[in-house]
Design an enzyme around this catalytic site. Structure first.
Site, PDB file in Angstrom:
ATOM      1  N   HIS A   1      54.970  87.405  15.385  1.00  0.00           N
ATOM      2  CA  HIS A   1      54.710  85.924  14.572  1.00  0.00           C
ATOM      3  C   HIS A   1      55.802  85.955  14.179  1.00  0.00           C
ATOM      4  O   HIS A   1      56.493  87.054  14.495  1.00  0.00           O
ATOM      5  CB  HIS A   1      53.482  85.931  13.613  1.00  0.00           C
ATOM      6  CG  HIS A   1      53.318  85.037  12.855  1.00  0.00           C
ATOM      7  ND1 HIS A   1      53.480  83.677  13.688  1.00  0.00           N
ATOM      8  CD2 HIS A   1      53.252  84.506  11.651  1.00  0.00           C
ATOM      9  CE1 HIS A   1      53.404  83.401  12.496  1.00  0.00           C
ATOM     10  NE2 HIS A   1      53.018  83.542  11.772  1.00  0.00           N
TER      11      HIS A   1
ATOM     12  N   HIS B   1      41.940  78.060  11.577  1.00  0.00           N
ATOM     13  CA  HIS B   1      43.687  78.481  11.273  1.00  0.00           C
ATOM     14  C   HIS B   1      43.890  77.004  12.187  1.00  0.00           C
ATOM     15  O   HIS B   1      45.012  77.531  12.608  1.00  0.00           O
ATOM     16  CB  HIS B   1      44.571  79.575  11.517  1.00  0.00           C
ATOM     17  CG  HIS B   1      46.144  79.319  11.105  1.00  0.00           C
ATOM     18  ND1 HIS B   1      46.715  79.229  11.717  1.00  0.00           N
ATOM     19  CD2 HIS B   1      46.043  80.069   9.593  1.00  0.00           C
ATOM     20  CE1 HIS B   1      47.625  79.314  11.038  1.00  0.00           C
ATOM     21  NE2 HIS B   1      47.715  79.784   9.957  1.00  0.00           N
TER      22      HIS B   1
ATOM     23  N   HIS C   1      49.729  89.221   6.946  1.00  0.00           N
ATOM     24  CA  HIS C   1      51.331  88.940   6.831  1.00  0.00           C
ATOM     25  C   HIS C   1      51.560  88.155   5.624  1.00  0.00           C
ATOM     26  O   HIS C   1      50.555  87.322   5.191  1.00  0.00           O
ATOM     27  CB  HIS C   1      51.861  88.076   8.022  1.00  0.00           C
ATOM     28  CG  HIS C   1      51.083  86.968   8.185  1.00  0.00           C
ATOM     29  ND1 HIS C   1      50.010  86.347   8.486  1.00  0.00           N
ATOM     30  CD2 HIS C   1      52.295  85.954   8.199  1.00  0.00           C
ATOM     31  CE1 HIS C   1      49.820  84.834   8.164  1.00  0.00           C
ATOM     32  NE2 HIS C   1      50.654  84.779   8.771  1.00  0.00           N
TER      33      HIS C   1
ATOM     34  N   HIS D   1      53.360  84.781   4.211  1.00  0.00           N
ATOM     35  CA  HIS D   1      53.091  83.747   4.382  1.00  0.00           C
ATOM     36  C   HIS D   1      52.521  83.098   3.520  1.00  0.00           C
ATOM     37  O   HIS D   1      51.338  83.452   3.134  1.00  0.00           O
ATOM     38  CB  HIS D   1      52.746  82.944   5.711  1.00  0.00           C
ATOM     39  CG  HIS D   1      53.864  83.215   6.421  1.00  0.00           C
ATOM     40  ND1 HIS D   1      54.092  82.692   8.132  1.00  0.00           N
ATOM     41  CD2 HIS D   1      55.472  83.278   6.889  1.00  0.00           C
ATOM     42  CE1 HIS D   1      54.956  83.023   8.485  1.00  0.00           C
ATOM     43  NE2 HIS D   1      56.060  83.072   7.866  1.00  0.00           N
TER      44      HIS D   1
ATOM     45  N   ASP E   1      50.259  80.551   2.998  1.00  0.00           N
ATOM     46  CA  ASP E   1      49.154  80.210   2.742  1.00  0.00           C
ATOM     47  C   ASP E   1      47.959  81.281   3.476  1.00  0.00           C
ATOM     48  O   ASP E   1      46.838  81.369   3.728  1.00  0.00           O
ATOM     49  CB  ASP E   1      49.171  79.073   4.396  1.00  0.00           C
ATOM     50  CG  ASP E   1      49.417  80.362   5.648  1.00  0.00           C
ATOM     51  OD1 ASP E   1      50.516  80.597   5.759  1.00  0.00           O
ATOM     52  OD2 ASP E   1      48.937  79.208   6.712  1.00  0.00           O
ATOM     53  N   HIS E   2      48.679  82.593   3.355  1.00  0.00           N
ATOM     54  CA  HIS E   2      48.022  83.856   3.572  1.00  0.00           C
ATOM     55  C   HIS E   2      47.652  84.633   1.463  1.00  0.00           C
ATOM     56  O   HIS E   2      47.182  85.855   2.101  1.00  0.00           O
ATOM     57  CB  HIS E   2      47.790  84.507   4.962  1.00  0.00           C
ATOM     58  CG  HIS E   2      48.478  83.863   6.234  1.00  0.00           C
ATOM     59  ND1 HIS E   2      46.989  84.181   6.684  1.00  0.00           N
ATOM     60  CD2 HIS E   2      48.331  82.952   6.428  1.00  0.00           C
ATOM     61  CE1 HIS E   2      46.727  83.394   7.971  1.00  0.00           C
ATOM     62  NE2 HIS E   2      47.892  82.996   7.611  1.00  0.00           N
TER      63      HIS E   2
ATOM     64  N   ASP F   1      48.367  85.518  11.825  1.00  0.00           N
ATOM     65  CA  ASP F   1      48.972  84.645  13.454  1.00  0.00           C
ATOM     66  C   ASP F   1      49.434  85.384  14.196  1.00  0.00           C
ATOM     67  O   ASP F   1      50.156  86.335  13.905  1.00  0.00           O
ATOM     68  CB  ASP F   1      50.174  83.478  12.351  1.00  0.00           C
ATOM     69  CG  ASP F   1      49.336  82.661  11.160  1.00  0.00           C
ATOM     70  OD1 ASP F   1      47.974  82.849  10.855  1.00  0.00           O
ATOM     71  OD2 ASP F   1      50.008  82.050  10.199  1.00  0.00           O
TER      72      ASP F   1
END
Length: 326
Positions: free
Chosen positions: A139, A268, A62, A64, A66-67, A210
């Site tokens: 999510h 995670h 996805h 976000h 942090d990914h 997530d």
């Protein structure tokens, strides 16, 4: 087939854990497939045994940060590390727009082809050896879990037995290796399955993050050898998990139990469970193992070999050893 955890923290990096990324190494193909690429992933690769020149596919769950914040830098470095034929990147809608915008504003131009595939539930890649599929998770933004299924391989062909039966070598051997029934010139019928050993069961790796607990994660993980599932929160913080649409340790364990997987590896983790706090990461592991005993807790640079299952051991269950830092 083995997986190496390059980042196991959620949201932000910590001194001991970087943000999300996992490398799936396929030594027989000299390839590495990357799942998520948080900020600093290429630095983690340099500290590991992963060869940046062998990365051929990248799967993003996805959008976000942090990914994905490490993706543009990694793609740029790959071009400087060698001459890749092509990199295939898979991910949700807007991923292509994101990479194009990064390239436009940073004046970055790849020296090799980068193909971005927008995924939707179903098969996203297939060749003679592997099938990669995805399912939508639950999510705050569109998010997908990925399943890598290695195709079953025929057992070893017994050449000595074939010769003893007087079967002439050549094209007939190829048909018998595939398990076909062939008719010999003298009229005898030979079943290729009788000349082959046990089928080598293909391994199955699933990556879910997530997400909060959802039925699609269970279906994606069905009968997997290894399920890597996020466990951002402890069970005591379930209300936070529901608010932020992340999983607790017990939710991850429940997915593993309901899906009938062989091994659960949690990742995670929220930085709130640092040493010295009221709840520690070891508590999350205890919570998960109370539901699903075959649970491990990932740490950065932990490498896990995914073994082949013998047909007679498909339903066997055993408690795995705890991982140690490499």
């Amino acid at each position: 087939m083995q997986i190496t955890f390059l980042g196991t923290s959620s949201g932000v990096p910590t001194r001991s854990r970087n943000v999300s990324s996992i490398a799936l190494q396929l030594p027989q193909r000299a390839e590495t497939w990357l799942f998520d690429c948080g900020e600093g992933t290429q630095h983690q690769i340099l500290r590991s045994d992963i060869r940046i020149s062998q990365i051929s596919r990248i799967f993003i769950t996805h959008m976000h940060g942090d990914h994905i914040y490490g993706l543009m830098g990694l793609l740029s470095s790959i071009g400087l590390a060698g001459n890749p034929t092509r990199i295939d990147v898979y991910g949700p809608p807007k991923l292509d727009d994101y990479l194009r915008a990064c390239g436009r504003y940073s004046q970055t131009h790849f020296s090799y082809p980068v193909k971005v595939h927008t995924v939707e539930p179903g098969v996203v890649f297939e060749d003679a050896e592997y099938v990669v599929s995805c399912e939508a998770l639950t999510h705050r933004v569109p998010a997908f879990g990925y399943r890598v299924s290695e195709k079953d391989r025929p057992g070893r062909f017994n050449v000595e037995q074939a010769e003893a039966l007087g079967i002439p070598s050549g094209p007939l051997y190829g048909r018998l290796k595939r398990g076909e029934v062939v008719t010999l010139p003298d009229g005898r019928q030979i079943n290729g399955a009788d000349l082959c050993g046990e089928v080598q069961i293909g391994r199955k790796f699933v990556y879910c993050t997530d997400t909060i607990y959802c039925d699609s994660a269970v279906e994606l993980a069905r009968d997997a050898d290894v399920l890597v599932h996020e466990a951002t929160f402890a069970h005591q913080d379930a209300e936070l998990a529901y608010q932020r649409l992340h999983s607790t340790s017990t939710m991850a364990a429940q997915v593993a139990l309901n899906a009938g997987v062989q091994q659960l590896i949690m990742t995670h983790f929220s930085p709130r469970y640092a040493p010295g706090n009221a709840i520690a990461l070891e508590d999350l592991l205890t919570e998960a193992r109370a539901i699903f005993p075959n649970t491990l807790m990932a740490q950065d640079f932990y490498t896990h070999e995914i073994p082949r299952r013998r047909p007679a051991a498909l339903t066997a269950s055993r408690r795995p050893p705890s991982p140690s830092r490499r």
